[in-house]
Structure formats: C-alpha cells, structure tokens
Design an enzyme around this catalytic site. Structure first.
Site, PDB file in Angstrom:
ATOM      1  N   GLU A 115      -9.398  -9.994 -22.129  1.00  0.00           N
ATOM      2  CA  GLU A 115      -9.684  -9.239 -20.666  1.00  0.00           C
ATOM      3  C   GLU A 115     -10.775  -9.372 -20.424  1.00  0.00           C
ATOM      4  O   GLU A 115     -11.719  -9.875 -21.014  1.00  0.00           O
ATOM      5  CB  GLU A 115      -8.892  -7.804 -20.838  1.00  0.00           C
ATOM      6  CG  GLU A 115      -7.325  -7.881 -20.912  1.00  0.00           C
ATOM      7  CD  GLU A 115      -6.996  -6.232 -21.157  1.00  0.00           C
ATOM      8  OE1 GLU A 115      -7.725  -5.462 -20.840  1.00  0.00           O
ATOM      9  OE2 GLU A 115      -5.650  -6.402 -21.653  1.00  0.00           O
ATOM     10  N   HIS A 243      -9.194  -0.865 -10.676  1.00  0.00           N
ATOM     11  CA  HIS A 243      -8.717  -2.031 -11.437  1.00  0.00           C
ATOM     12  C   HIS A 243      -8.524  -2.909 -10.174  1.00  0.00           C
ATOM     13  O   HIS A 243      -7.985  -2.638  -9.038  1.00  0.00           O
ATOM     14  CB  HIS A 243      -7.460  -1.466 -11.919  1.00  0.00           C
ATOM     15  CG  HIS A 243      -7.195  -2.659 -12.998  1.00  0.00           C
ATOM     16  ND1 HIS A 243      -6.787  -3.850 -12.316  1.00  0.00           N
ATOM     17  CD2 HIS A 243      -6.926  -2.705 -14.131  1.00  0.00           C
ATOM     18  CE1 HIS A 243      -6.244  -4.801 -13.753  1.00  0.00           C
ATOM     19  NE2 HIS A 243      -6.508  -3.969 -14.564  1.00  0.00           N
ATOM     20  N   ARG A 290     -14.673  -5.654 -14.546  1.00  0.00           N
ATOM     21  CA  ARG A 290     -13.916  -5.092 -13.612  1.00  0.00           C
ATOM     22  C   ARG A 290     -14.751  -4.657 -12.346  1.00  0.00           C
ATOM     23  O   ARG A 290     -14.419  -4.754 -11.199  1.00  0.00           O
ATOM     24  CB  ARG A 290     -13.275  -3.796 -14.095  1.00  0.00           C
ATOM     25  CG  ARG A 290     -11.985  -4.066 -14.340  1.00  0.00           C
ATOM     26  CD  ARG A 290     -11.399  -3.134 -15.058  1.00  0.00           C
ATOM     27  NE  ARG A 290     -10.149  -3.470 -15.904  1.00  0.00           N
ATOM     28  CZ  ARG A 290      -9.493  -2.561 -16.656  1.00  0.00           C
ATOM     29  NH1 ARG A 290      -9.376  -1.384 -16.616  1.00  0.00           N
ATOM     30  NH2 ARG A 290      -8.700  -3.123 -17.343  1.00  0.00           N
ATOM     31  N   HIS A 351      -8.282   3.718 -10.812  1.00  0.00           N
ATOM     32  CA  HIS A 351      -7.764   3.292 -11.912  1.00  0.00           C
ATOM     33  C   HIS A 351      -8.105   4.105 -13.227  1.00  0.00           C
ATOM     34  O   HIS A 351      -7.141   4.900 -14.039  1.00  0.00           O
ATOM     35  CB  HIS A 351      -7.773   2.046 -12.492  1.00  0.00           C
ATOM     36  CG  HIS A 351      -7.033   1.501 -13.755  1.00  0.00           C
ATOM     37  ND1 HIS A 351      -5.738   1.254 -13.726  1.00  0.00           N
ATOM     38  CD2 HIS A 351      -7.782   0.961 -14.958  1.00  0.00           C
ATOM     39  CE1 HIS A 351      -5.550   1.043 -15.031  1.00  0.00           C
ATOM     40  NE2 HIS A 351      -6.761   0.671 -15.831  1.00  0.00           N
ATOM     41  N   ARG A 386     -16.302   0.939 -17.681  1.00  0.00           N
ATOM     42  CA  ARG A 386     -15.537   0.910 -18.896  1.00  0.00           C
ATOM     43  C   ARG A 386     -15.169  -0.580 -19.206  1.00  0.00           C
ATOM     44  O   ARG A 386     -14.717  -1.063 -18.200  1.00  0.00           O
ATOM     45  CB  ARG A 386     -14.340   1.675 -18.777  1.00  0.00           C
ATOM     46  CG  ARG A 386     -13.373   1.400 -20.008  1.00  0.00           C
ATOM     47  CD  ARG A 386     -12.059   2.472 -20.087  1.00  0.00           C
ATOM     48  NE  ARG A 386     -11.418   2.124 -18.797  1.00  0.00           N
ATOM     49  CZ  ARG A 386     -10.267   1.409 -19.045  1.00  0.00           C
ATOM     50  NH1 ARG A 386      -9.859   1.185 -20.238  1.00  0.00           N
ATOM     51  NH2 ARG A 386      -9.565   1.371 -17.991  1.00  0.00           N
TER      52      ARG A 386
END
Ligand code: FAD
Ligand code: SIN
Length: 543
Positions: A115, A243, A290, A351, A386
């Site tokens: 990811e 997100h 992100r 998110h 994060r």
C-alpha cells in the site's frame, strides 16, 4: 455495577485487551461495553490489512520503521515506532492463534500486499475484508472466557473522576483519577454508574465529524471528548487522514472504501480525460503516502470542477482482481460498474484520526487508572500522517502493553486494584447517581440531526484536506454557536445517544480546529495555504 476491569469498545483494541486481561486474571471480572452491537466497529470495515515485517528475506524492521517515519513527516515518536514495528509480528501471530485467517499464495506462504508509502510488500490480508475476519476471530475467542461480560447497547456518557466527589479538577490537577463511567443503558433508558479501578478506552475514531467519511455511525469521537471534558490531555487532533479513494456514490453514508491495496496491485488514478495524473505530483505516483495522494486528487477535482476522479483497474488481471477484492467487485457491480471494463469514480473521504487521547508507551493516559488504545489514542506512532495498515497493528501492540502494565502493577502492589481516592470511604456510596433533574424528553429530534449536519458541513467546507486561516476562523465561530445551542439543549433534555454524540462531535470539531489554528505550518495531513512551508519547530499540539 462494580467490576475489576472495565473496557469501553469492542473493536480490535478493546477485544484484544479484554481477552488478555481475562485470560491472565481468571478470578477477576472484565466488563466490556459497546454502544451498539459488538461487531459494529471501524475494525469490521478494515479492508487492506495489517502491516508487519513477515518476509525476512526482502523486508526488515528498519525498512518498516523508515517508511512509518517518512509518512509521519517529522512528528513520529521514534521510540514508539520501533516498539510497534518490532512487537507487531508477535501480536499478529497471536491473532492467527485465535483463528484469524490471512490469505496465502500457492506455495502456502502468506500473500503480502503493498500500500501507499510502504517500500516492501508487508500487508497481511483476508481478501478485501480483513477487519471483518479479525473481528470475527476475536469475538469467537471472547466466548471462551466466562469472566468477560459483554454488554451491548450501552452508551458511555462520561468518565467518573474526583470531580464527581466534589473536588475541584482543572487542567493542571496532577492526580486526576478515573473510577469508572456513567452509562446510558439503552434497554432500560436509565443512566447507571459502573465503577472500576481500571478503565480502558478503545472507542475508535471520529470520522462522523465530516460529511463524507468511510467511518460507520459509531465513530463519533466519544472517548476523546470524554477525556477532554475530564481535563485529560488530547494531542495532534489537526491530523485527520482523508483516504484518497472512497467510492463516489452521492447520498450514501458512510462511503464505501476502495482499498489502497487496489493501487498496490496496479490500479491507476486518472482524470476523466484518462490522464494518469499522480506522476505530476510525486515520483511514487499512485503509491505515494495518503496525504500526498488525497491532496493531488483534491487539486485535480478543483481544477476540473468535478466531484471525483477515476480509479482504473481495467488493465488488471480479471481473475486475480476478483480473488483478492471480491467485496469491491460485487459492490461496484451492484451499482452498475464492471471494474474490468469501466473506471471506478472515487473521491477522498475522512478516514482516520491520527491524534487523540495522549498516551505513553504503556497506553497510560494523563488520567490515573485510565488507559486508551486503538484509534482514540495518540501514541506517537503516526506523527503527522499514518502509514497505511499501521493502525490495526498499533491497536494490538498497545492493547498488549496496557495489559502488561496492569500485570506489572498487580505484581508490585499489595492491593493494586482497590477503588479509593484520598482516603474517601467506599466510593460506591460516594459517587453520586446521575442527576437528571430539570430535564425532559426531547421534543424535536430535528434539532439534533440538523445540528449534526451543520457540523459536518462546517468541518468539510472549512477544515478539510486544504485549509487556510480565514476558513479556520469561520469554522471556529460557527462551532461556538453550535456548542452554545447544544449545551442549552443538553441541560434541558434527557440524555440520548444522539444528543451525546452531537455534543462529542462538536468537541472533536473544536479540537481539530484549535489544533489546526495553533499549527502555523503545513506538515503531513495538515495543509494550510497561508503557511505552506514546514516550520523548523517540531512539536505536538496538546490541548
Ligand atoms: P473501533 O473498531 O472503531 O471500535 C470502537 C468501539 O467503541 C465500538 O465497539 C463502539 O461501540 C465503542 N464505543 C465508542 N463510543 C462508545 C460509547 N460512548 N459508549 C460505548 N461504546 C462506545 N486500518 C488498518 O490498519 N488496515 C486497514 O486495512 C484499514 N482499513 C480501514 C477501512 C475502513 C473503511 C475504515 C473505516 C478504517 C480502516 N482502518 C484500517 C482503520 C482501522 O480499522 C481502525 O483504526 C481500527 O479498527 C480502530 O479500532 P478500535 O478498536 O480503536 O475502534
Ligand atoms: C485501505 O485498505 O486502503 C485502508 C487501509 C488503512 O486505512 O490503513
């Protein structure tokens, strides 16, 4: 009610801690409370998986630590990052022992996904429903423990501290102590008190503060707000993670997530003209962290005047896609999108809350006898942003550490879990019952539901992915008004979950705005066009 251990929340954090505690202290009682059904949690909706160093040939702790630090943009606590990364695999092994199944490849090895922000493949997953599988395994394990009492449909309203014994408690009180909670029992509609020498908050996130979110209805920041009211420390709330790829489906809430693992397997973000735009923003393209991807999408949407961009999976292997992402495939088909022939419309959605209740390396909060872990806590792992799939890991690591801390206490002290304060007699008699005098049933629920919509509108319009000073000031003024109106309602009305959640969301909104106003720079998830650079000062904002 009195119990030895009190746990608020039945997601990965609360369940992991409850199981360990009940298993170790077999003659003690653990009460686990949840506001709706046990499995209605953010945990259940986790898709991509859980990050952990598993492939020792290609991956290493150093690489996972480095990736986490890079994503966190200067604000991670390195000691905490090392703890989580190094202890994480052991916690994953434990949940596998409880029965959680992660996908394996043809050779029988765990199939490791990738990811955004990860330099290696290290995400263990169960198709695209990893959280559901982990929640299932934990809840099944819970049934083996007779000393855990699971209480569903019980809404925790507030923490009980010495404030309720008549002591003055302020932000500078050194020994604020938690004795349990007031709960609204939704079966009897009565407020009861539950006293416990040890309480753990695992109340999850606060995505519902925004209009568009991947978080379910329960994610209303209750734990953060309760600790703030009890004068405990809250940290870094300005770092709300959006997100990048929630399915664009107007009118549907919460938004359905299209996991980042789809981009990890080759999905490409495109404009409606078909341009793969991420290469204009970051050399890591679609797999940049992100914050970068969400801002890039936001910028493309603003430029084109559209409400979404597209995720293109048409070039991906049909069979593999359906095998890895059956839930996404089905969901898209149900709204008329065949991902093998059509692009998926996606837009960013609130998110994850990177900040929260400030905790130390043993999950201890600034309030005595109160622990916090999972999304409601700010451990220092995430810093300003994060890294994907680090939160399930963090929740398990700190649930374990909170458990270790109480074991250590039990070994060190003769009477570690007695309910006492300042020589006061039995607290059972001293803590007053909930005072509902002067309140009546709510006359119009619309006053609550409309205010919640207003709050979500304010936060989405003024405190979203891109901020500036004027927008933050506007948000602050409008929140003041909502706060004033809601407090009046709260004083006059019988407590209901809807009213408490609204009140908590307004507090969370206030904490996000305040954090954002104090941070006169752009870092990680907080981007302010009036202060586009990073300041040299690395600091966490504690409120
Ligand atoms: P939760 O699982 O949210 O549980 C909160 C619990 O607290 C619930 O039981 C609720 O009832 C209870 N509660 C709250 N307030 C009260 C109250 N007032 N009274 C009583 N009970 C209360 N992270 C990853 O690492 N990997 C992923 O792949 C991933 N995918 C995600 C996908 C989605 C769609 C979402 C929304 C999140 C995802 N995340 C992922 C984030 C991760 O799922 C959450 O951060 C994590 O599950 C939070 O767990 P938790 O135990 O802290 O809280
Ligand atoms: C996802 O599957 O994209 C979500 C992962 C996460 O939030 O960590």
């Amino acid at each position: 009610m009195e119990t030895d251990f009190l746990v608020i929340g039945s997601g990965i954090a609360g369940l992991t801690y409850a199981l360990k505690t009940a298993n170790h202290f077999k003659d003690k009682k653990v009460v686990l409370i949840t506001k709706t059904q046990a499995d209605e949690t953010n945990t259940k909706y986790a898709q991509g998986g859980i990050a952990g160093v598993w492939d020792e040939e290609n991956d290493s702790f150093e690489k996972h630590i480095e990736d986490t630090l890079i994503a966190g943009d200067g604000l991670c606590n390195k000691n905490i990052v090392e703890i989580v990364v190094k202890e994480g695999p052991e916690r994953i092994r434990e949940i596998i022992e409880y029965g959680a199944r992660f996908d394996k490849d043809a050779s029988g090895e765990y199939s490791l996904g990738k990811e955004g922000g990860h330099s290696e493949n290290r995400i263990l997953h169960h198709k695209d429903v990893t959280g559901k599988e982990m929640e299932r395994a934990l809840l099944e394990e819970l049934q083996q423990h007779k000393n855990i009492e699971l209480v569903n449909h019980c809404y925790v309203v507030d923490l009980i501290t010495q404030h309720h014994l008549g002591y003055l408690v302020t932000k500078s009180t050194q020994d604020i102590t938690c004795f349990g909670v007031y709960v609204l029992n939704l079966r009897t509609n009565k407020i009861e008190k539950i006293l416990s020498p040890v309480t753990l908050l695992a109340t999850g996130g606060c995505g519902q503060a925004y209009r568009t979110t991947t978080n379910p209805r329960i994610a209303t920041g209750d734990g953060v707000s309760m600790v703030y009211r009890a004068k405990g420390k809250i940290e870094n709330m300005e770092f709300i993670q959006f997100h990048p790829t929630a399915l664009f489906e107007p009118g549907v809430s919460p938004s359905f997530l299209i996991t980042e693992a789809v981009r990890g397997d080759g999905g490409i973000l495109r404009t409606k003209e078909g341009e793969a735009f991420m290469e204009r923003y970051d050399p890591r393209k679609d797999l940049a962290p992100r914050d970068i991807v969400a801002r890039a999408i936001d910028s493309e949407m603003k430029k084109a005047g559209t409400e979404h961009v597209y995720l293109d999976c048409r070039h991906m292997d049909n069979e593999k896609f359906i095998h890895h992402f059956p839930n996404i495939y089905e969901k898209c088909l149900s709204i008329g999108i065949d991902v093998m022939t059509q692009m998926i419309p996606v837009a960013p959605a609130a998110h994850y809350s990177c900040g929260g209740i400030k905790t130390d390396e043993w999950a201890r909060t600034s309030i005595r006898n109160l622990y916090a872990c999972g999304e409601c806590a700010s451990t220092g792992l995430h810093g300003a942003n994060r890294l994907a799939s680090n939160s399930l890991l963090e929740a398990m690591v700190f649930a374990h550490r909170a458990f270790l801390d109480i074991v250590a206490k039990a070994e060190e002290t003769a009477d570690p879990f007695s309910l006492s304060f300042n020589g006061e007699g039995p607290l059972k008699e001293k803590v007053p019952d909930w005072n509902a005098r002067g309140t009546s049933d709510p006359k119009e629920m619309i006053l609550i539901t409309q205010s919640q919509k207003e709050l979500q509108q304010i936060m989405s319009d003024y405190v979203g992915i891109v901020r500036n000073d004027v927008r933050l000031q506007r948000a602050s003024k409008r929140l003041d008004l909502l706060h004033e109106e809601t407090e009046m309602l709260y004083q006059a009305t019988k407590v209901s979950p809807q009213l408490c959640e609204l009140r908590n969301l307004i507090t969370v909104g206030y904490l996000i705005v305040k954090g954002a106003q104090f941070r006169k720079e752009s870092r990680g998830l907080h981007f302010n066009t009036d202060h586009p650079e990073k300041s040299g000062l690395l600091q966490n904002i504690i409120l």
